[in-house]
Scaffold this motif. Structure first.
Motif, PDB file in Angstrom:
ATOM      1  N   ARG A  15      29.867  39.717  43.282  1.00  0.00           N
ATOM      2  CA  ARG A  15      31.259  39.833  43.697  1.00  0.00           C
ATOM      3  C   ARG A  15      31.760  38.467  44.162  1.00  0.00           C
ATOM      4  O   ARG A  15      30.969  37.582  44.468  1.00  0.00           O
ATOM      5  CB  ARG A  15      31.441  40.869  44.791  1.00  0.00           C
ATOM      6  CG  ARG A  15      30.729  40.547  46.071  1.00  0.00           C
ATOM      7  CD  ARG A  15      30.909  41.669  47.110  1.00  0.00           C
ATOM      8  NE  ARG A  15      30.279  41.295  48.341  1.00  0.00           N
ATOM      9  CZ  ARG A  15      30.851  40.568  49.299  1.00  0.00           C
ATOM     10  NH1 ARG A  15      32.080  40.153  49.151  1.00  0.00           N
ATOM     11  NH2 ARG A  15      30.205  40.261  50.397  1.00  0.00           N
ATOM     12  N   VAL A  16      33.063  38.343  44.221  1.00  0.00           N
ATOM     13  CA  VAL A  16      33.678  37.120  44.716  1.00  0.00           C
ATOM     14  C   VAL A  16      33.727  37.225  46.237  1.00  0.00           C
ATOM     15  O   VAL A  16      34.122  38.250  46.789  1.00  0.00           O
ATOM     16  CB  VAL A  16      35.092  36.938  44.137  1.00  0.00           C
ATOM     17  CG1 VAL A  16      35.765  35.718  44.709  1.00  0.00           C
ATOM     18  CG2 VAL A  16      35.028  36.862  42.631  1.00  0.00           C
ATOM     19  N   ALA A  17      33.311  36.170  46.915  1.00  0.00           N
ATOM     20  CA  ALA A  17      33.198  36.196  48.368  1.00  0.00           C
ATOM     21  C   ALA A  17      34.511  36.538  49.063  1.00  0.00           C
ATOM     22  O   ALA A  17      34.542  37.365  49.954  1.00  0.00           O
ATOM     23  CB  ALA A  17      32.663  34.859  48.872  1.00  0.00           C
ATOM     24  N   ASP A  18      35.608  35.910  48.667  1.00  0.00           N
ATOM     25  CA  ASP A  18      36.880  36.129  49.346  1.00  0.00           C
ATOM     26  C   ASP A  18      38.003  36.083  48.322  1.00  0.00           C
ATOM     27  O   ASP A  18      38.520  35.022  48.004  1.00  0.00           O
ATOM     28  CB  ASP A  18      37.088  35.076  50.435  1.00  0.00           C
ATOM     29  CG  ASP A  18      38.340  35.342  51.260  1.00  0.00           C
ATOM     30  OD1 ASP A  18      39.034  36.347  51.001  1.00  0.00           O
ATOM     31  OD2 ASP A  18      38.615  34.542  52.159  1.00  0.00           O
ATOM     32  N   SER A  19      38.389  37.257  47.819  1.00  0.00           N
ATOM     33  CA  SER A  19      39.412  37.297  46.782  1.00  0.00           C
ATOM     34  C   SER A  19      40.787  36.892  47.314  1.00  0.00           C
ATOM     35  O   SER A  19      41.686  36.608  46.538  1.00  0.00           O
ATOM     36  CB  SER A  19      39.465  38.673  46.128  1.00  0.00           C
ATOM     37  OG  SER A  19      39.762  39.652  47.099  1.00  0.00           O
ATOM     38  N   GLU A  21      41.448  34.184  48.560  1.00  0.00           N
ATOM     39  CA  GLU A  21      41.575  32.763  48.240  1.00  0.00           C
ATOM     40  C   GLU A  21      42.008  32.522  46.797  1.00  0.00           C
ATOM     41  O   GLU A  21      42.262  31.398  46.405  1.00  0.00           O
ATOM     42  CB  GLU A  21      40.246  32.036  48.490  1.00  0.00           C
ATOM     43  CG  GLU A  21      39.822  32.011  49.941  1.00  0.00           C
ATOM     44  CD  GLU A  21      40.719  31.115  50.786  1.00  0.00           C
ATOM     45  OE1 GLU A  21      41.262  30.123  50.263  1.00  0.00           O
ATOM     46  OE2 GLU A  21      40.880  31.418  51.976  1.00  0.00           O
ATOM     47  N   LEU A  22      42.077  33.572  45.999  1.00  0.00           N
ATOM     48  CA  LEU A  22      42.427  33.436  44.587  1.00  0.00           C
ATOM     49  C   LEU A  22      43.937  33.434  44.392  1.00  0.00           C
ATOM     50  O   LEU A  22      44.663  34.090  45.140  1.00  0.00           O
ATOM     51  CB  LEU A  22      41.820  34.584  43.779  1.00  0.00           C
ATOM     52  CG  LEU A  22      40.309  34.656  43.748  1.00  0.00           C
ATOM     53  CD1 LEU A  22      39.861  35.943  43.070  1.00  0.00           C
ATOM     54  CD2 LEU A  22      39.725  33.455  43.029  1.00  0.00           C
ATOM     55  N   PRO A  23      44.424  32.728  43.355  1.00  0.00           N
ATOM     56  CA  PRO A  23      45.846  32.805  43.038  1.00  0.00           C
ATOM     57  C   PRO A  23      46.255  34.248  42.742  1.00  0.00           C
ATOM     58  O   PRO A  23      45.439  35.067  42.309  1.00  0.00           O
ATOM     59  CB  PRO A  23      45.975  31.933  41.778  1.00  0.00           C
ATOM     60  CG  PRO A  23      44.798  31.018  41.823  1.00  0.00           C
ATOM     61  CD  PRO A  23      43.705  31.806  42.489  1.00  0.00           C
ATOM     62  N   ALA A  24      47.526  34.561  42.972  1.00  0.00           N
ATOM     63  CA  ALA A  24      48.024  35.929  42.835  1.00  0.00           C
ATOM     64  C   ALA A  24      47.829  36.511  41.432  1.00  0.00           C
ATOM     65  O   ALA A  24      47.643  37.717  41.281  1.00  0.00           O
ATOM     66  CB  ALA A  24      49.498  35.978  43.217  1.00  0.00           C
ATOM     67  N   ASP A  25      47.857  35.677  40.403  1.00  0.00           N
ATOM     68  CA  ASP A  25      47.738  36.187  39.031  1.00  0.00           C
ATOM     69  C   ASP A  25      46.289  36.310  38.554  1.00  0.00           C
ATOM     70  O   ASP A  25      46.043  36.606  37.384  1.00  0.00           O
ATOM     71  CB  ASP A  25      48.542  35.322  38.063  1.00  0.00           C
ATOM     72  CG  ASP A  25      48.005  33.902  37.933  1.00  0.00           C
ATOM     73  OD1 ASP A  25      47.197  33.470  38.788  1.00  0.00           O
ATOM     74  OD2 ASP A  25      48.402  33.209  36.976  1.00  0.00           O
ATOM     75  N   LEU A  58      37.378  24.362  44.106  1.00  0.00           N
ATOM     76  CA  LEU A  58      37.842  25.705  43.761  1.00  0.00           C
ATOM     77  C   LEU A  58      36.675  26.685  43.689  1.00  0.00           C
ATOM     78  O   LEU A  58      36.789  27.827  44.133  1.00  0.00           O
ATOM     79  CB  LEU A  58      38.613  25.667  42.436  1.00  0.00           C
ATOM     80  CG  LEU A  58      39.319  26.950  42.012  1.00  0.00           C
ATOM     81  CD1 LEU A  58      40.293  27.429  43.080  1.00  0.00           C
ATOM     82  CD2 LEU A  58      40.047  26.730  40.684  1.00  0.00           C
ATOM     83  N   ALA A  59      35.546  26.239  43.155  1.00  0.00           N
ATOM     84  CA  ALA A  59      34.354  27.094  43.101  1.00  0.00           C
ATOM     85  C   ALA A  59      33.880  27.453  44.503  1.00  0.00           C
ATOM     86  O   ALA A  59      33.512  28.605  44.774  1.00  0.00           O
ATOM     87  CB  ALA A  59      33.240  26.410  42.313  1.00  0.00           C
ATOM     88  N   ASN A  60      33.900  26.498  45.401  1.00  0.00           N
ATOM     89  CA  ASN A  60      33.526  26.768  46.789  1.00  0.00           C
ATOM     90  C   ASN A  60      34.531  27.686  47.470  1.00  0.00           C
ATOM     91  O   ASN A  60      34.156  28.618  48.175  1.00  0.00           O
ATOM     92  CB  ASN A  60      33.379  25.461  47.578  1.00  0.00           C
ATOM     93  CG  ASN A  60      32.074  24.760  47.267  1.00  0.00           C
ATOM     94  OD1 ASN A  60      31.027  25.378  47.194  1.00  0.00           O
ATOM     95  ND2 ASN A  60      32.150  23.459  47.064  1.00  0.00           N
ATOM     96  N   GLN A  61      35.803  27.434  47.247  1.00  0.00           N
ATOM     97  CA  GLN A  61      36.875  28.216  47.859  1.00  0.00           C
ATOM     98  C   GLN A  61      36.815  29.685  47.437  1.00  0.00           C
ATOM     99  O   GLN A  61      37.048  30.579  48.242  1.00  0.00           O
ATOM    100  CB  GLN A  61      38.218  27.606  47.463  1.00  0.00           C
ATOM    101  CG  GLN A  61      39.441  28.353  47.926  1.00  0.00           C
ATOM    102  CD  GLN A  61      40.717  27.738  47.355  1.00  0.00           C
ATOM    103  OE1 GLN A  61      40.702  26.679  46.735  1.00  0.00           O
ATOM    104  NE2 GLN A  61      41.818  28.410  47.559  1.00  0.00           N
ATOM    105  N   THR A  62      36.493  29.942  46.175  1.00  0.00           N
ATOM    106  CA  THR A  62      36.495  31.314  45.648  1.00  0.00           C
ATOM    107  C   THR A  62      35.147  32.011  45.773  1.00  0.00           C
ATOM    108  O   THR A  62      35.049  33.199  45.517  1.00  0.00           O
ATOM    109  CB  THR A  62      36.889  31.315  44.166  1.00  0.00           C
ATOM    110  OG1 THR A  62      35.944  30.526  43.440  1.00  0.00           O
ATOM    111  CG2 THR A  62      38.294  30.775  43.952  1.00  0.00           C
ATOM    112  N   GLY A  63      34.107  31.275  46.135  1.00  0.00           N
ATOM    113  CA  GLY A  63      32.775  31.880  46.224  1.00  0.00           C
ATOM    114  C   GLY A  63      31.972  31.770  44.944  1.00  0.00           C
ATOM    115  O   GLY A  63      30.810  32.147  44.896  1.00  0.00           O
ATOM    116  N   ILE A  64      32.563  31.238  43.884  1.00  0.00           N
ATOM    117  CA  ILE A  64      31.871  31.073  42.605  1.00  0.00           C
ATOM    118  C   ILE A  64      30.672  30.149  42.755  1.00  0.00           C
ATOM    119  O   ILE A  64      29.650  30.308  42.094  1.00  0.00           O
ATOM    120  CB  ILE A  64      32.838  30.536  41.526  1.00  0.00           C
ATOM    121  CG1 ILE A  64      33.797  31.644  41.090  1.00  0.00           C
ATOM    122  CG2 ILE A  64      32.112  29.954  40.332  1.00  0.00           C
ATOM    123  CD1 ILE A  64      33.168  32.784  40.328  1.00  0.00           C
TER     124      ILE A  64
END
Length: 151
Positions: A15-19, A21-25, A58-64
């Motif tokens: 799963r993504v750590a913190d969704s 943090e993702l753009p709305a789209d 961005l990978a760190n921000q999204t948990g990827i």
């Protein structure tokens, strides 16, 4: 009709750590084949050539970044791959960027990015690289679940 995918593909992530943090789209989906992991479509980033440091942030921000292997890929196809930009991390080693829109070389570059990503561990693809480029790109582009992340 053209098809474009822009986003992250990550092996070994459930799963993504913190969704938030993702753009709305963004569209987040689990992937079962050809690897187990996650896919995050990021249409708002289409056509933007992010630097490696921007991708890492961005990978760190999204948990990827927690994945064992991940790739950011932006590609467009009209039945065959017309343009690709890809970079990421494969088992601790950075790869890319792969950036190509030359009609003579882009499908091979697309396949090289997939092989560098370590997302798919197919020895068939590796041993048949030169003859598989067209087949693999059309397989991924023709609605294969890995890139068909539409709701």
């Amino acid at each position: 009709m053209a098809y474009r995918f822009t986003g992250f593909l990550a092996r070994g992530l459930e799963r993504v750590a913190d969704s938030s943090e993702l753009p709305a789209d963004s569209i987040v989906r689990s992937i079962q084949t050809p690897f187990l992991g996650m896919g995050i479509a990021l249409p708002s980033l289409a056509g933007k050539l992010l630097t490696i440091s921007e991708l890492l942030a961005l990978a760190n921000q999204t948990g990827i970044a927690a994945a064992t292997a991940w790739m950011f890929i932006d590609y467009e196809t009209w039945g065959r791959v017309d343009a690709v930009y890809a970079a990421g991390l494969a088992d601790g080693s950075a790869f890319g960027p792969f950036d190509d829109s030359n009609g003579e070389t882009v499908e091979t570059t697309y396949l090289d990015a997939w092989l560098a990503s370590a997302l798919t561990m197919s020895t068939h693809l590796i041993s048949n690289r030169s003859t598989e480029a067209s087949g693999v790109s059309s397989w991924y582009a023709s609605g294969h679940p890995i890139l068909n992340l539409s709701p």
